[in-house]
Design an enzyme around this catalytic site. Structure first.
Site, PDB file in Angstrom:
ATOM      1  N   SER A  50      -2.110   8.635  -2.804  1.00 44.29           N
ATOM      2  CA  SER A  50      -1.927   9.362  -4.066  1.00 44.29           C
ATOM      3  C   SER A  50      -0.981   8.673  -5.055  1.00 44.29           C
ATOM      4  O   SER A  50      -1.033   8.976  -6.238  1.00 44.29           O
ATOM      5  CB  SER A  50      -1.410  10.776  -3.784  1.00 44.29           C
ATOM      6  N   ASP A 332       6.063  16.813  -8.889  1.00 42.69           N
ATOM      7  CA  ASP A 332       5.911  17.894  -7.923  1.00 42.69           C
ATOM      8  C   ASP A 332       6.750  17.575  -6.691  1.00 42.69           C
ATOM      9  O   ASP A 332       7.657  16.744  -6.771  1.00 42.69           O
ATOM     10  CB  ASP A 332       4.418  18.154  -7.608  1.00 42.69           C
ATOM     11  N   HIS A 335       5.471  13.685  -5.762  1.00 44.55           N
ATOM     12  CA  HIS A 335       5.081  12.606  -6.677  1.00 44.55           C
ATOM     13  C   HIS A 335       5.963  12.500  -7.912  1.00 44.55           C
ATOM     14  O   HIS A 335       6.301  13.516  -8.522  1.00 44.55           O
ATOM     15  CB  HIS A 335       3.641  12.845  -7.145  1.00 44.55           C
TER      16      HIS A 335
END
Ligand SMILES: *[C@@H]1O[C@H](CO)[C@@H](O)[C@H](O)[C@H]1NC(C)=O
Ligand SMILES: *[C@@H]1O[C@H](CO)[C@@H](O)[C@H](O)[C@H]1NC(C)=O
Ligand SMILES: *[C@@H]1O[C@H](CO)[C@@H](O)[C@H](O)[C@H]1NC(C)=O
Ligand SMILES: *[C@@H]1O[C@H](CO)[C@@H](O)[C@H](O)[C@H]1NC(C)=O
Ligand SMILES: *[C@@H]1O[C@H](CO)[C@@H](O)[C@H](O)[C@H]1NC(C)=O
Length: 357
Positions: A50, A332, A335
């Site tokens: 990610s 978040d 990240h």
């Protein structure tokens, strides 16, 4: 030498994975080293998770496709796990190209011309090994690349002559390891098995004609909001950072060996550990005076227990809040925000030159 801590709790949320993406996105400030119409612009090939995914995760399930992800760039969800640009976009911009198209988006287009900036195979939640997520592990990501190069001859050796790979390894293997009852005592053994597989993966990518291969060092896992939540984001966890440091020490040794074998500086470590620490301006794990306010807290959070950034309840009510100026380092629980990545990029920039040498 680093020793494992006596006790160590560490969790990474498993995020979601696979599928399509309709946005074409360009990197930040584009700086061309070559003429724009030259056929062999540096191409960027991206593998991993990610931190590098720009739209491969499945639209139906991945949080990266839900509001408020993408609110800063491109203005709506784009499959990036951030409010805006992620590491891939900044590396592409450094190389003077646009961010490469996500493989799953390209599948829907099939246009060879869409491949001239390279391809992004990275997918949220994945690891070197198969993780708790459904997405393709790194071996599978490289298999797809290999097929495009060797069987479908999408890229000629000449096309690849100034190509660069970005390999992001952001810790999902460890999340899977601890999720399956892995222990702290045994974790160095697991790190070594990650390294053995990663070395093979990096060699394969280079073997397919990619000239320079950048691989991320582990960022300070102990500073992630998900790790620091229990102490209200006041401090990084030394135990969490220990694992990252051990991983990075092993990585350093393995990359030195690989470069010695290659007889050229093919493999380049992108030191996310130092870059995160410098962006956060953390000294000895203590929040110092960084440009980020309250720098270990995430910008976007669930409003109640059980909800996270992007959550919507059964009747469509948003159950998250977003910080006012989007200036937090972390977007978040896991990240960085676009501002965060930009600060990380500034710290990384001097070392990125090795990708072009
Ligand atoms: C590969 O190189 C050829 C010849 O220079 C060029 O026409 C083609 O567009 C390049 N392909 C890609 C995918 O960049
Ligand atoms: C990667 O995934 C494939 C397909 O699920 C599996 O066969 C393979 O063993 C995995 N490789 C590694 C290194 O975990
Ligand atoms: C992990 O350990 C717990 C408690 O010892 C046990 O209930 C669980 O089945 C184990 N899970 C796995 C995947 O081994
Ligand atoms: C923060 O961490 C440092 C060292 O890691 C420790 O000495 C200090 O007590 C911690 N502070 C709090 C508030 O947990
Ligand atoms: C805070 O900033 C000042 C001025 O830039 C600097 O001299 C000082 O070392 C910094 N302190 C910390 C803890 O970063």
């Amino acid at each position: 030498m680093l020793y494992p801590p006596a006790y160590f709790t560490f969790f990474i949320l498993s995020i979601s994975w696979t599928a399509s993406a309709p946005e074409t996105v360009t990197g930040a400030k584009v700086r061309y080293h070559h003429h724009q119409n030259a056929p062999n612009l540096p191409k960027l090939f991206v593998f991993g998770d990610s931190y590098a995914d720009t739209g491969n995760s499945p639209k139906s399930t991945a949080i990266s496709w839900k509001k408020p992800y993408g609110v800063s760039f491109p203005g709506k969800p784009s499959g990036r796990f951030s409010d805006g640009r992620v590491l891939t976009d900044y590396i592409a911009s450094f190389l003077g190209t646009s961010s490469p198209i996500p493989f799953n988006e390209w599948l829907g287009l099939g246009e060879k011309s869409a491949l001239e900036n390279g391809l992004n195979f990275a997918e949220g939640g994945t690891g070197v090994f198969t993780t708790l997520a459904n997405g393709p592990n790194m071996t599978t990501q490289i298999n797809v690349f290999q097929q495009l190069v060797q069987e479908e001859e999408v890229y000629s050796p000449e096309n690849m002559s100034s190509s660069v790979a970005l390999v992001s390894v952001a810790g999902n293997d460890y999340a899977a390891y601890f999720g399956k009852n892995g222990t702290n005592e045994e974790s160095p053994v697991f790190t070594k098995s990650i390294m053995s597989q990663l070395v093979l993966d990096l060699q394969r990518i280079h073997g397919l004609g990619v000239r320079r291969v950048g691989v991320t060092a582990m960022h300070p896992l102990g500073c992630l909001p998900i790790t620091t939540a229990s102490i209200s984001h006041k401090n990084c966890s030394e135990n969490g950072n220990w694992l990252a440091k051990f991983h990075n020490q092993m990585l350093q040794e393995n990359i030195e060996n690989l470069n010695n074998e290659a007889g050229a500086p093919v493999f380049v470590i992108l030191d996310l550990y130092s870059a995160f620490m410098s962006a956060l301006n953390l000294q000895n794990n203590h929040p110092g005076n960084s440009t980020f306010e309250d720098q270990l807290s995430p910008c976007c959070v669930g409003t109640e227990r059980g909800y996270t950034c992007g959550s919507v309840n059964g009747v469509g009510i948003e159950k998250y809040i977003v910080c006012e100026d989007l200036k937090q380092f972390f977007w978040d629980d896991i990240h960085p925000s676009q501002q965060g990545w930009e600060a990380v990029y500034s710290a990384l920039k001097p070392s990125l030159q090795s990708l072009l040498n």
